[in-house]
Enzyme design. Structure first.
Site, PDB file in Angstrom:
ATOM      1  CG  HIS A  43      -2.001   0.923   1.357  1.00 20.52           C
ATOM      2  ND1 HIS A  43      -1.912   2.244   1.401  1.00 20.52           N
ATOM      3  CD2 HIS A  43      -3.286   0.895   1.017  1.00 20.52           C
ATOM      4  CE1 HIS A  43      -2.978   2.947   1.241  1.00 20.52           C
ATOM      5  NE2 HIS A  43      -3.756   2.156   0.715  1.00 20.52           N
TER       6      HIS A  43
ATOM      7  CD  GLU B 280      -5.562   1.308  -3.122  1.00 21.41           C
ATOM      8  OE1 GLU B 280      -6.433   1.112  -2.607  1.00 21.41           O
ATOM      9  OE2 GLU B 280      -4.659   1.419  -2.097  1.00 21.41           O
TER      10      GLU B 280
HETATM   11  P1  PGA Z   1      -9.854   5.391   0.634  1.00 16.36           P
HETATM   12  O1  PGA Z   1      -8.545   4.608   0.615  1.00 16.36           O
HETATM   13  O2  PGA Z   1     -10.957   4.640  -0.144  1.00 16.36           O
HETATM   14  O3  PGA Z   1     -10.322   6.142   1.945  1.00 16.36           O
HETATM   15  O4  PGA Z   1      -9.465   6.552  -0.693  1.00 16.36           O
HETATM   16  C1  PGA Z   1      -8.443   3.451  -0.219  1.00 16.36           C
HETATM   17  C2  PGA Z   1      -7.253   2.852   0.193  1.00 16.36           C
HETATM   18  O5  PGA Z   1      -6.040   3.347   0.855  1.00 16.36           O
HETATM   19  O6  PGA Z   1      -6.806   1.635   0.095  1.00 16.36           O
END
Ligand code: PGA
Length: 222
Positions: free
Chosen positions: A96, A145
């Site tokens: 992440h 992401e």
């Molecule tokens: P968010 O976070 O949905 O609050 O944008 C997503 C993530 O960090 O996996």
């Protein structure tokens, strides 16, 4: 029809009492969760609580962790290794961007984490920030992401997310499931999961509130 993955990443949030209240509300929603792969990734401190509750209430929700040690058991103060994690969960989020940025996790450390998950029968959910991010061997589920979309309320467009997902598949033929994450909500979830190359979502903020999360699940139609 493709199986939809909805992964809740709770990050560093919730006590046992708060998790209990959340789960009670989720259970009262009378939703059949098993049609989709719903995975809750709470902090390590809540894994035992969740494992017990999910075993008894048969909700059809799976468990994941948000991290794992790159090392085997041993003298690594503060780390939780893959063998230990395997007692509670099936999935592990790795790479992440919050871990890459705040804890300086680099490609070689992330690769070591993937090796550990593979060795102990866990499935890594490997986060990438764009189509060029290195993906180690042993990964089959990837979450795209873009950092600018995380927690900002400014998601990527579904079309661009699909384009990036397609490129990731072309570059890494072993990947069969690609998820999108970053400001996913009940309003936009369907626009992402209906894209050809996207099989689900990774949700942060919108998973913390039980009613919002239930709404998100019921809105996730193909
Ligand atoms: P968010 O976070 O949905 O609050 O944008 C997503 C993530 O960090 O996996």
């Amino acid at each position: 029809m493709k199986k939809i993955y909805i992964i809740a990443n709770w990050k560093s949030n919730k006590t046992i009492d708060e998790a209990d209240a959340w789960l009670k509300q989720i259970s009262s929603g009378k939703i059949n969760f098993s049609e989709k792969e719903i995975i809750i990734c709470p902090p390590f401190t809540l894994l035992s609580f969740f494992k017990q509750k999910l075993n008894t209430n048969n909700l059809g929700i799976s468990l994941g962790s948000q991290n794992v040690s790159p090392f085997e058991k041993g003298a690594y103060t503060g780390e939780i290794n893959a063998q230990q994690v395997n007692e509670f969960v099936k999935y592990v989020i790795i790479g992440h961007s919050e871990r890459r940025i705040n804890f300086k996790e680099d490609d070689s450390m992330l690769e070591a984490k993937v090796k550990q998950t593979n060795k102990y029968g866990l499935t890594p959910i490997y986060c990438v920030q764009n189509e060029k991010t290195f993906i180690p061997q042993g990964v089959t589920i990837v979450a795209y992401e873009p950092p600018t979309a995380i927690g900002t309320g400014h998601p990527d467009t579904p079309q661009n997310a699909n384009f990036v997902a397609h490129q990731i598949k072309n570059r890494n033929p072993q990947i069969d499931i690609i998820l999108y994450g970053g400001s996913v909500s009940s309003q936009n979830i369907s626009s992402f999961i209906t894209q050809e190359h996207i099989s689900g979502v990774l949700v942060g903020g919108a998973s913390l509130d039980a009613s919002k999360f239930l709404e998100l699940i019921t809105s996730s139609t193909l």
